[in-house]
Design an enzyme around this catalytic site. Sequence first.
Site, short mmCIF file in Angstrom:
data_model
loop_
_atom_site.label_atom_id
_atom_site.label_comp_id
_atom_site.label_asym_id
_atom_site.label_seq_id
_atom_site.Cartn_x
_atom_site.Cartn_y
_atom_site.Cartn_z
N ARG A 98 0.84 -1.20 0.00
CA ARG A 98 0.00 0.00 0.00
C ARG A 98 0.88 1.26 0.00
O ARG A 98 0.55 2.27 -0.61
CB ARG A 98 -0.93 -0.02 1.21
N HIS A 185 -3.02 -0.04 8.80
CA HIS A 185 -3.62 -0.93 7.79
C HIS A 185 -2.51 -1.51 6.92
O HIS A 185 -2.30 -1.09 5.78
CB HIS A 185 -4.61 -0.13 6.96
C1 2OP Z 1 -7.72 -3.61 1.22
O1 2OP Z 1 -7.10 -4.04 2.21
C2 2OP Z 1 -8.06 -1.73 -0.36
O2 2OP Z 1 -6.46 -1.56 1.45
C3 2OP Z 1 -7.72 -2.12 1.00
O3 2OP Z 1 -8.39 -4.32 0.47
#
Ligand code: 2OP
Length: 320
Positions: A98, A185
């Site tokens: 990401r 994330h």
């Molecule tokens: C995902 O984990 C788009 O970061 C997002 O699918």
Amino acid sequence: MKISVIGAGNVGATCANVLALKNFATEVVLLDVKPGVSEGKAMDMMQTAQMMHIDTKIIGVTAPMDDAAKADEAYKATENSDVVVITSGIPRKPGMSRTDLIGVNSKIVKGVMDQALKHSPEAVFIIVSNPVDTLTYLALKDSGLPRNRVIGMSGLLDGSRFEYYLAQAIGCPVRDINAMVIGAHGDLMVPLTRFASYKGRPVTELLSEEKLAEIEHATQVGGGTLTSLLGTSAWYAPGTTAATMAEAIAKDSGLTISSICYLDGEYGEHDVCAGVPAVLGKGGIKEITVLDLNEKEQAMFDASVGSARETNAKLAEALK
Ligand code: 2OP
């Protein structure tokens, strides 16, 4: 209630469609820079209104990159939104992290935030674009908004993946599972296994340590797993997550949802954005819940937040 979704790609369009199906908003505005995409997807969604009993009005507008006046006109359609969901930018491809998206997406999110805020000065902003912890930080700092009004989408998505894998392992409907993920994330996100339950019972009583470790890892790489299968980032669960967060805010629900928040001492962290349990309602973040993490969980959280700080440090260069 009015919700605007900036970016009509897979995630943004799914978010708009789920918002329409939830049928609580008066209006959902879908905006993209690519001519025709928002208008076409909005019209296509509206043609399900009869079958799906949708009263929400879905509008598509184009903000051309090469015409500032027309772009401003398009953003005018989003004016006075209660919630603005920002999904603009490129998705990752197989093999990409990401963070690899920061060069392109940081400039896009900065520009989109400026334009959307100009027309909706009271809105709550939900950032979806990756790297989402860092782009939430950028949107907050650049806008000067109070921290309750700029929130990143990730924890509920990662938690849904955690619940999916737990339900698969136990062989039960996912509604019997309750599980949460916190942290940034990325691959260092923190599935809170100790807090996870099946019909109120700790999952640690039902699954072996080995199986739980396997499920934690599957959760951490859940996005990458889908990107390998799909050739691009996932969109159904991310779009649905953003819509669910927007609904909680617009309806002032008071739901506790793992959300990317700006931390100002919570969990011992300052001046960084990462996923923590947050009560969402009118005005965005109403309260951050500080869980009593054990040593291992705190160490995992600190490492995860550390990865967000590392990406934040790349922002200045990325925005040049
Ligand atoms: C995902 O984990 C788009 O970061 C997002 O699918």
